[in-house]
Design a protein around this motif. Structure first.
Motif, PDB file in Angstrom:
ATOM      1  N   LEU A  87       7.570  -3.378   3.695  1.00 24.35           N
ATOM      2  CA  LEU A  87       6.813  -2.855   2.552  1.00 24.35           C
ATOM      3  C   LEU A  87       6.579  -1.349   2.652  1.00 24.35           C
ATOM      4  CD1 LEU A  87       4.202  -5.720   2.007  1.00 24.35           C
ATOM      5  CD2 LEU A  87       6.510  -5.476   1.083  1.00 24.35           C
ATOM      6  N   MET A  88       6.210  -0.838   3.835  1.00 22.76           N
ATOM      7  CA  MET A  88       5.968   0.601   3.972  1.00 22.76           C
ATOM      8  C   MET A  88       7.235   1.415   3.734  1.00 22.76           C
ATOM      9  SD  MET A  88       2.808   1.322   4.267  1.00 22.76           S
ATOM     10  CE  MET A  88       2.983   3.035   4.740  1.00 22.76           C
ATOM     11  N   PRO A  89       8.403   1.033   4.296  1.00 21.08           N
ATOM     12  CA  PRO A  89       9.626   1.783   3.955  1.00 21.08           C
ATOM     13  C   PRO A  89       9.929   1.779   2.460  1.00 21.08           C
ATOM     14  CG  PRO A  89       9.990   0.455   5.906  1.00 21.08           C
ATOM     15  CD  PRO A  89       8.654   0.044   5.368  1.00 21.08           C
ATOM     16  N   LEU A  90       9.707   0.637   1.803  1.00 22.86           N
ATOM     17  CA  LEU A  90       9.931   0.592   0.352  1.00 22.86           C
ATOM     18  C   LEU A  90       8.941   1.491  -0.380  1.00 22.86           C
ATOM     19  CD1 LEU A  90      10.668  -3.196  -0.267  1.00 22.86           C
ATOM     20  CD2 LEU A  90      12.267  -1.290  -0.526  1.00 22.86           C
ATOM     21  N   LEU A  91       7.696   1.519   0.087  1.00 18.13           N
ATOM     22  CA  LEU A  91       6.698   2.383  -0.542  1.00 18.13           C
ATOM     23  C   LEU A  91       7.087   3.847  -0.413  1.00 18.13           C
ATOM     24  CD1 LEU A  91       3.961   2.852  -1.893  1.00 18.13           C
ATOM     25  CD2 LEU A  91       2.907   2.777   0.382  1.00 18.13           C
ATOM     26  N   ARG A  92       7.493   4.267   0.783  1.00 13.71           N
ATOM     27  CA  ARG A  92       7.904   5.667   0.980  1.00 13.71           C
ATOM     28  C   ARG A  92       9.109   6.011   0.111  1.00 13.71           C
ATOM     29  NH1 ARG A  92       6.596   4.427   6.501  1.00 13.71           N
ATOM     30  NH2 ARG A  92       8.778   3.889   6.898  1.00 13.71           N
ATOM     31  N   LEU A  93      10.039   5.100   0.020  1.00 12.90           N
ATOM     32  CA  LEU A  93      11.252   5.348  -0.757  1.00 12.90           C
ATOM     33  C   LEU A  93      10.938   5.461  -2.240  1.00 12.90           C
ATOM     34  CD1 LEU A  93      14.325   5.579  -0.880  1.00 12.90           C
ATOM     35  CD2 LEU A  93      14.448   3.084  -0.903  1.00 12.90           C
ATOM     36  N   THR A 262       4.297   0.957  -7.535  1.00 16.37           N
ATOM     37  CA  THR A 262       4.138   1.912  -8.632  1.00 16.37           C
ATOM     38  C   THR A 262       2.686   2.365  -8.784  1.00 16.37           C
ATOM     39  OG1 THR A 262       5.981   0.867  -9.787  1.00 16.37           O
ATOM     40  CG2 THR A 262       4.590   2.346 -11.064  1.00 16.37           C
ATOM     41  N   GLU A 263       1.734   1.434  -8.668  1.00 19.27           N
ATOM     42  CA  GLU A 263       0.318   1.776  -8.846  1.00 19.27           C
ATOM     43  C   GLU A 263      -0.390   2.076  -7.525  1.00 19.27           C
ATOM     44  OE1 GLU A 263      -0.971   2.429 -11.581  1.00 19.27           O
ATOM     45  OE2 GLU A 263       0.397   1.525 -13.030  1.00 19.27           O
ATOM     46  N   ASN A 264       0.358   2.166  -6.451  1.00 16.47           N
ATOM     47  CA  ASN A 264      -0.247   2.453  -5.153  1.00 16.47           C
ATOM     48  C   ASN A 264      -0.754   3.886  -5.104  1.00 16.47           C
ATOM     49  OD1 ASN A 264       0.067   3.609  -2.234  1.00 16.47           O
ATOM     50  ND2 ASN A 264      -0.138   1.406  -1.979  1.00 16.47           N
ATOM     51  N   LEU A 265      -1.992   4.067  -4.653  1.00 14.57           N
ATOM     52  CA  LEU A 265      -2.596   5.392  -4.600  1.00 14.57           C
ATOM     53  C   LEU A 265      -2.491   6.042  -3.231  1.00 14.57           C
ATOM     54  CD1 LEU A 265      -5.862   4.736  -6.655  1.00 14.57           C
ATOM     55  CD2 LEU A 265      -3.813   5.933  -7.421  1.00 14.57           C
ATOM     56  N   GLN A 266      -2.477   5.252  -2.174  1.00 14.85           N
ATOM     57  CA  GLN A 266      -2.479   5.814  -0.830  1.00 14.85           C
ATOM     58  C   GLN A 266      -1.959   4.792   0.167  1.00 14.85           C
ATOM     59  OE1 GLN A 266      -6.555   6.812  -0.021  1.00 14.85           O
ATOM     60  NE2 GLN A 266      -7.339   4.896  -0.816  1.00 14.85           N
ATOM     61  N   ASP A 267      -1.441   5.293   1.296  1.00 10.97           N
ATOM     62  CA  ASP A 267      -0.879   4.412   2.313  1.00 10.97           C
ATOM     63  C   ASP A 267      -1.926   3.472   2.889  1.00 10.97           C
ATOM     64  OD1 ASP A 267       1.461   5.696   1.867  1.00 10.97           O
ATOM     65  OD2 ASP A 267       1.497   6.823   3.746  1.00 10.97           O
ATOM     66  N   GLN A 268      -3.165   3.920   2.957  1.00 12.56           N
ATOM     67  CA  GLN A 268      -4.216   3.096   3.550  1.00 12.56           C
ATOM     68  C   GLN A 268      -4.381   1.788   2.790  1.00 12.56           C
ATOM     69  OE1 GLN A 268      -5.769   3.510   6.426  1.00 12.56           O
ATOM     70  NE2 GLN A 268      -6.700   1.507   6.076  1.00 12.56           N
ATOM     71  N   GLY A 269      -4.183   1.831   1.478  1.00  9.38           N
ATOM     72  CA  GLY A 269      -4.285   0.606   0.693  1.00  9.38           C
ATOM     73  C   GLY A 269      -3.260  -0.424   1.128  1.00  9.38           C
ATOM     74  N   MET A 270      -2.021   0.037   1.392  1.00 11.09           N
ATOM     75  CA  MET A 270      -0.975  -0.888   1.838  1.00 11.09           C
ATOM     76  C   MET A 270      -1.302  -1.450   3.220  1.00 11.09           C
ATOM     77  SD  MET A 270       1.954  -2.294   1.061  1.00 11.09           S
ATOM     78  CE  MET A 270       2.862  -1.277  -0.116  1.00 11.09           C
ATOM     79  N   ARG A 271      -1.815  -0.609   4.109  1.00 11.83           N
ATOM     80  CA  ARG A 271      -2.159  -1.096   5.450  1.00 11.83           C
ATOM     81  C   ARG A 271      -3.280  -2.133   5.387  1.00 11.83           C
ATOM     82  NH1 ARG A 271      -1.817   4.647   6.386  1.00 11.83           N
ATOM     83  NH2 ARG A 271       0.167   5.167   7.379  1.00 11.83           N
ATOM     84  N   THR A 272      -4.258  -1.896   4.524  1.00 10.76           N
ATOM     85  CA  THR A 272      -5.331  -2.880   4.373  1.00 10.76           C
ATOM     86  C   THR A 272      -4.807  -4.167   3.762  1.00 10.76           C
ATOM     87  OG1 THR A 272      -6.915  -1.064   4.068  1.00 10.76           O
ATOM     88  CG2 THR A 272      -7.611  -3.271   3.378  1.00 10.76           C
ATOM     89  N   ALA A 273      -3.882  -4.036   2.817  1.00 11.32           N
ATOM     90  CA  ALA A 273      -3.322  -5.211   2.160  1.00 11.32           C
ATOM     91  C   ALA A 273      -2.526  -6.078   3.124  1.00 11.32           C
ATOM     92  CB  ALA A 273      -2.431  -4.787   0.995  1.00 11.32           C
ATOM     93  N   SER A 274      -1.997  -5.490   4.206  1.00  6.66           N
ATOM     94  CA  SER A 274      -1.185  -6.262   5.151  1.00  6.66           C
ATOM     95  C   SER A 274      -1.982  -7.422   5.752  1.00  6.66           C
ATOM     96  CB  SER A 274      -0.642  -5.352   6.256  1.00  6.66           C
ATOM     97  OG  SER A 274      -1.699  -4.844   7.046  1.00  6.66           O
ATOM     98  N   TRP A 275      -3.302  -7.298   5.823  1.00 11.56           N
ATOM     99  CA  TRP A 275      -4.128  -8.413   6.286  1.00 11.56           C
ATOM    100  C   TRP A 275      -5.114  -8.880   5.214  1.00 11.56           C
ATOM    101  CZ3 TRP A 275      -9.324  -7.588   5.992  1.00 11.56           C
ATOM    102  CH2 TRP A 275      -9.769  -6.256   5.986  1.00 11.56           C
TER     103      TRP A 275
END
Length: 980
Positions: A87-93, A262-275
């Motif tokens: 997910l993080m590589p896709l987000l960065r891309l 698309t609606e992601n605001l910051q990387d921290q949101g994705m890290r929190t979503a992982s759990w």
């Protein structure tokens, strides 16, 4: 418990209106930004995954397949467990290249319009049944509560409301850089509502059917067949396939991709979503078994898919029933809104815009915004038409799995995007067609058929509609897809642009740009882009690109203009898709085909790409990159300034030593012509590079902090291919310290010669002075004449002056030839004033002494008179007639401070630090030697004191001389030193 159709209708409208209010409040800033941007809100917005299938259908799924229902949650949990590598590589891309949909991702990676069209059509086909499923769930849940026939009016109004919401709050912006905060907040609220409703009904179900958790345990003991039937699903061989389908749906469903990336605001949101998101799903999954068993124990007459509503009705509370009903509305509306946003974006970029004629006379932003809104309405309308044609051919879960199976066909492509740079567009399209054909024939077509079982080559495809068989179908369709994809990719070759896109997806793109931008400024780029996008949009896009790169409208460096071109392409990609954006940029912002010039001018861009690619090389490429970094580090750490200049006169290298020497950062210098550098560096470097000489030694450079001396050297670097017209290398060495040492050495030599001269002068003058002193003494004894006494005092003073000069010349700073003794200040000041008044210029100056009567210092009387005469003489020269010279003494604990203040013109700031240097004077030749203050400072320091000169405080002019000496104590009969 039954409700009127009108009451349910009003409740649904009121709830959707509440969503409007929440979204509007977020957009207007009424809800604090800290709340909107909190990771918890982002995690809840991902709850769009839980549609009416999870809310209603999971109970029916569990009733039919037992614990197999959990696969739908386990697969998603596995996907989020792989956040760091998936997910993080896709987000960065997607963030870097502004890819707004899964179709954009594949179109960008494979540089293929066909790939984007095929993915869009497949996702649209797979999503329409799922959209219809949500509409049907709303319609059927309304029928369950009202007892009336399927209310199509409710379905129509529901579709109109969600269409309005999606067009207002989901299509407000045309670029992904501007997030839809109102949409995210509303979807998060809906997720909270459906989770709360499901948990509330599950708790009520246990209480109503069993009297509490203990009663549920007793019931399962009394009915072991129920528990065995539920657990029997654990042995199902299709678990792996169903988990795989859920794994794919976790991030490839259009709505999930949109909210995740698309609606992601910051990387921290994705890290929190992982759990955090798996925890959300766990809470949903835990509510399903109690609801199922409660429905069985209570003997509900409602269909298994709507057990939640049946249990709520048994509670006897209208509020609970309405809350449960609105939870279903939340699940359906969230899915439809976000899915249509994602699908409309894909349809716009890959189906509509390629055939749509856009002219420079149109308002590009308005055209895109309204076209997308029209597509949103069209997709929801298509879902409604699909709902009308569905009747009741399949349950909620079957249609959900059909959509999941369509998304699973994209898994081989996602893995290739991230980890297989050799994959080709032909392989991707071929594999997707193969897997999509199996999906359409074996899953979608039987579900749509109303003519009974479908047989192809003797195979009955109708069994594929059983959830237990979707796992096997997933394996065969995706395996066929992957095999065809791999085989065709190995047999075909990538086009150059496709290869570059593959490298960009892995962050290892090192391709040298194919040329330099023809435009010479951002303004020219606006003019070139305007015929296609229109002038306002062209100016806005160039302005956005400049802001993203922190560049100015005056920028003219070729490498920076190349970066601006790439940034504009990425920004347009977010609005129009990567393929169309690249076509527009290639057509409008054209490149100069002079590759040699491009290589020289884009050195910095190549360096930046190599830096981003760190760790992305293997084998000999990694070793070469390590060698390059080693050599580059040598240049970075070199204490000499290094400047590389292209044949076009542009700066291609500017090391940290140059930053320190010039105060000009590499970011400001790189890519510019040398003449554009601030003075004096532009003139110095450009002038030297035009000279025939290869070396220049000790060239003075006048800076704000003083003059510095530079030695310059230059050499030619051969161009690629061995041609002589390559870069030129300049080396700058700051030799200021060497120059100052040489100046000090020469100055020391002069002082030594002065010392020898002083010794001779003292020897030659000493005898005549001794004779004069003897004659004056005889004259005083014979006549007792006061003039004889004065002659004797002046000859003694001359002797002291000569001795001071000799002492200073002998030792540089010198040691006093006389020992300090307690000396009263008042007689010293009076004698110095009397001597200075012998100068005609001093007769118009007012001397003001302010001395305590007991002020005394440890010094020599005559030497101190010499100091004050020098200070008073300078003050007299600085003052105009009528000026004042004030002498103020202040007693301190162990010292005395003596301040001499004048009302003269003051000392210019540029020479203030030099006035104490020997032989420095601003007076004309013959009117000053420059030794007075130097000798005065030497005398004061020999007595343990200090002498300092500064501008007079509180006045625009004037000078203050501060002398500090050790204090001595005056008694009635003697003067004694004071010890601190």
């Amino acid at each position: 418990m039954t409700f009127s159709l009108g009451g349910l209708f009003v409740a649904a409208i009121a709830y959707l209106s509440l969503l409007f209010l929440i979204a509007h409040a977020s957009e207007r800033g009424w809800i604090p930004e800290a709340v909107i941007r909190h990771p918890a809100v982002y995690v809840l917005s991902l709850g769009v995954y839980a549609t009416t299938w999870s809310y209603y259908g999971s109970v029916g799924f569990a009733a039919n397949a037992g614990i197999t229902y959990a696969t739908i949650y386990i697969g998603v949990t596995l996907a989020f467990a792989l956040t760091p590598v998936l997910l993080m590589p896709l987000l960065r891309l997607t963030r870097r290249h502004q890819l707004t949909s899964i179709a954009d991702l594949f179109a960008f990676r494979f540089d293929s319009r066909a790939a984007g069209i095929l993915v869009t059509l497949m996702l649209l086909t797979g999503s329409l049944p799922y959209l219809a499923l949500q509409i049907r769930a709303v319609s059927e849940s309304t029928q369950v509560l009202s007892g009336e026939s399927p209310p199509h009016l409710v379905a129509v109004v529901f579709c109109v409301m969600v269409t309005g919401f999606a067009t207002i709050f989901g299509a407000r912006h045309v670029t992904p850089r501007e997030k839809h905060s109102g949409l995210v907040a509303a979807i998060a609220f809906e997720s909270l509502v459906k989770l709360a409703a499901l948990l509330l009904v599950a708790w009520l179900a246990v209480e109503l059917a069993f009297g509490g958790p203990a009663g549920l345990g007793d019931w399962l003991v009394d009915n072991p067949d129920r528990l065995e039937a539920f657990q029997a699903g654990a042995a199902s061989p299709e678990w792996t396939g169903l988990i795989f389908l859920a794994f794919a749906a976790a991030f490839l469903l259009p709505r999930q991709f949109h909210m995740l990336f698309t609606e992601n605001l910051q990387d921290q949101g994705m890290r929190t979503a992982s759990w955090g998101f798996p925890l959300f799903l766990l809470l949903l999954a835990m509510a399903i078994p109690p609801l199922m068993w409660a429905g069985q124990a209570m003997g509900l007459s409602t269909p298994a898919d709507y057990t939640v509503l049946g249990v709520a009705g048994e509670s006897g509370s209208a509020a609970v029933v309405l809350f449960t009903y609105l939870g279903g509305i939340s699940a359906a509306s969230a899915m439809i809104i976000v899915s249509t946003l994602a699908l409309s974006s894909m349809c716009l970029n890959h189906l509509v815009l390629p055939v749509m004629r856009i002219t420079g006379r149109q308002d590009l932003y308005r055209t895109l915004r309204w076209t997308r809104r029209a597509l949103i309405a069209a997709v929801i309308a298509a879902g409604y038409l699909f709902y009308l044609s569905l009747e009741r051919t399949e349950g909620l879960v079957s249609w959900g799995l059909i959509s999941f199976l369509a998304m699973a066909q994209l898994i081989p492509g996602v893995l290739a995007v991230l980890y297989w740079p050799g994959a080709t567009r032909q392989g991707f399209v071929s594999g997707l067609l193969a897997g999509g054909t199996i999906w359409g024939v074996a899953a979608l077509l039987p579900a749509l058929s109303t003519m009974g079982p479908i047989r192809i080559i003797g195979l009955d495809l109708s069994v594929a509609q059983s959830p237990a068989h979707f796992g096997a179908l997933a394996f065969w369709s995706v395996a066929t897809n992957a095999l065809v994809f791999t085989a065709v990719s190995l047999l075909t070759r990538q086009a150059p642009r496709e290869s570059e896109a593959a490298s960009a997806c892995r962050e290892v793109s090192t391709r040298i740009p194919a040329g330099s931008v023809i435009a010479e400024s951002p303004a020219q780029m606006v003019d070139q882009l305007a015929p296609v996008t229109g002038l306002p949009a062209a100016r806005a896009e160039i302005a956005k690109g400049l802001e993203d790169l922190d560049l100015a409208w005056t920028e003219n460096r070729p490498d920076r203009l190349q970066q601006l071109r790439e940034q504009v392409r990425r920004n347009l990609s977010g609005m129009m898709g990567p393929v169309l954006a690249r076509d527009i940029v290639d057509e409008c912002l054209r490149l100069d085909a002079d590759s040699r010039s491009a290589v020289a001018q884009n050195v910095r861009m190549i360096e930046e790409r190599l830096e981003r690619a760190r760790g992305g090389f293997q084998g000999i490429a990694a070793e070469l990159d390590a060698l390059r970094r080693y050599h580059r580090q040598i240049l970075e750490d070199l204490p000499l300034g290094v400047v590389a200049v292209t044949p076009a006169g542009r700066i291609a290298r500017w090391n940290p030593a140059m930053d320190q020497m010039t105060g000009i950062s590499a970011g400001r210098a790189l890519g510019r012509s040398m003449i554009e550098l601030p003075e004096p560096w532009g003139e110095l470097l450009s002038g030297f590079i035009g000279e025939d000489e290869s070396h220049a030694y000790k060239r003075p450079v006048v800076l704000a902090g003083g003059t510095r001396w530079m030695s310059l050297h230059k050499a030619m670097i051969g161009a690629p291919g061995g041609t002589p017209n390559g870069d030129r290398l300049l080396l700058l060495e700051d030799v200021t310290d060497v120059q100052r040492l040489e100046n000090e050495l020469a100055h020391s030599e002069r002082l030594a010669s002065i010392g020898r001269l002083a010794a001779g002068v003292a020897h030659e003058i000493g005898n005549p002075i001794t004779g004069i002193a003897c004659l004056a003494q005889e004259l005083r004894e014979d006549r007792a004449d006061d003039h004889a006494r004065q002659i004797l005092e002046q000859t003694e003073r001359i002797s002291h002056i000569v001795q001071t000069l000799v002492d200073y010349a002998h030792a540089g700073r010198g040691e006093a030839s006389t020992r300090p003794e307690p000396t009263a200040l008042q007689p010293v000041v009076e004698e110095a004033e009397r001597l200075v008044r012998l100068n005609p210029r001093s007769r118009g100056i007012v001397f003001i002494p302010r001395l305590p009567g007991d002020a005394a210092v440890m010094a020599d009387h005559q030497r101190l008179v010499q100091v004050l005469v020098n200070v008073y003489s300078n003050a007299v020269d600085a003052c105009d007639p009528g000026g004042e010279i004030t002498t103020v003494a202040r007693l301190q604990r162990d010292g005395v401070s003596l301040r001499i203040l004048d009302t003269g013109h003051g000392i210019p700031s540029g020479i203030r630090d030099k006035v104490m240097e020997p032989f420095f004077t601003t007076k004309t030749p013959g009117h000053g030697t420059g030794l007075g203050l130097a000798l005065a400072q030497n005398i004061i320091s020999n007595y343990g004191g200090s002498l300092r000169i500064q501008p007079r405080r509180g006045r625009s002019g004037g000078t203050e001389v501060m002398i500090r000496l050790p204090r001595a104590q005056i008694t009635d009969r003697e003067v004694e030193p004071v010890h601190g």
